[in-house]
Design an enzyme around this catalytic site. Structure first.
Site: not given
Length: 333
Positions: A162, A234, A329
């Site tokens: 990520r 998420s 995230e």
């Protein structure tokens, strides 16, 4: 090119936070992008996709840019693979559908992830054992200050979990205009993550279309439709811990789910959150989604403070119980 003053961003963030920007500008090509960069270079500037990976915590006092560069171009084709260039404004799942319809493999596990192609190359999105870095060949960009084009190779993007160079040393320096993907004409399926192989067990010889349908169905069951319930997908990254820490935890939790990672062992954040009792819990208008605890939803006109406080409380409890730090995230703006 479209330029709007004092524009609500309600339709441009999937958390459904009703804030506004001083200026919202959408461009259709690189020339228009350069015009906007020159015209508004003195203002705070934020480039967004569909707002699927951010949380606006206040009004944005500056200009929001959005790409409407939408195209598919087959740059190179051999007997084994294709190099497909895709405009940054293309909806990411539309690109996946396009690839699967042409029987080009490599992207199917990433089906039904919200957002746009340009943002995917910045964030290095991933799902079911595949990250977008695995299929990115080159990233085409424009320098915000000099307006010069630059092409980044996959290696130059410095991809990690990520993460990418566009989130670190090159943060806010380049705008992605298109992405070139390397796809294969002889797909090799990746089925060893989560319950994907089990979900395909009834199909003797699954193909990439079967994988796309299955991944889409699983995600639809687990994740809220953002048109009905605001979220950013998420919310947390899955943490990676060292093997010694993992071995200690497995003594206490023999069934702890885990996956190998380059620098340790990856633990699903959803499992950690559920073990701490957060599944379905609310704070103000924010809720930990009752079908997937990795997701925080705007249940009832949540304020940004509701969401941030809930996320902070979750992180704190996991640190206390497991000595594991988890990080959002989602980007706070």
């Amino acid at each position: 090119m479209k330029i709007l003053q004092n524009q609500s961003l309600l339709a441009w963030n999937t958390f459904h936070i009703d804030v506004q920007a001083d200026i919202f500008a959408e461009y259709d090509n690189i020339n228009e992008l350069c015009t906007l960069l020159q015209r508004y270079n003195s203002l705070p500037m934020l480039h967004i996709g569909r707002g699927s990976n951010l949380l606006f915590t206040n009004n944005f006092n500056g200009i929001i840019l959005h790409s409407n560069i939408c195209f598919y171009h087959l740059n190179t084709q051999t007997e084994e693979e294709v190099l497909l260039e895709v405009g940054a404004g293309v909806v990411f799942d539309d690109f996946i559908r396009y690839a699967v319809e042409h029987d080009w493999g490599g992207a199917e596990n990433l089906s039904y992830i919200p957002g746009e192609v340009g943002a995917s190359a910045v964030q290095n999105i991933g799902a079911y054992g595949v990250e977008v870095k695995d299929i990115i060949h080159r990233v085409f960009t424009i320098n915000r200050q000099t307006l010069e084009p630059r092409i980044f190779t996959n290696q130059e993007c410095q991809y990690a979990y990520r993460d990418s160079i566009f989130k670190n040393e090159m943060k806010n320096q380049y705008i992605v205009t298109s992405v070139e993907f390397k796809l294969t004409k002889q797909p090799r399926l990746s089925l060893d993550y989560g319950n994907l192989r089990a979900a395909l067990a009834d199909i003797a010889k699954p193909d990439i279309a079967d994988v796309r349908r299955t991944v889409t169905a699983i995600r639809q069951q687990k994740l809220p439709e953002v048109a009905e319930l605001g979220s950013a997908g998420s919310f947390f990254k899955n943490p990676v811990i060292d093997k010694q820490h993992f071995d200690e935890l497995r003594q206490l939790y023999p069934t702890i789910p885990h996956y190998p990672a380059p620098n340790g062992v990856k633990i699903p954040a959803a499992w950690l959150i559920e073990q701490c009792g957060w599944k379905g819990k609310t704070l103000g208008g924010a809720q930990v989604y009752d079908k997937q605890p990795l997701v925080i939803v705007n249940k009832n006109n949540a304020t940004p403070k509701d969401i941030v406080t809930l996320a902070d409380n979750i992180s704190r409890s996991i640190k206390e119980k497991f000595s594991i730090s988890i990080y959002p995230e989602v980007n706070y703006i």
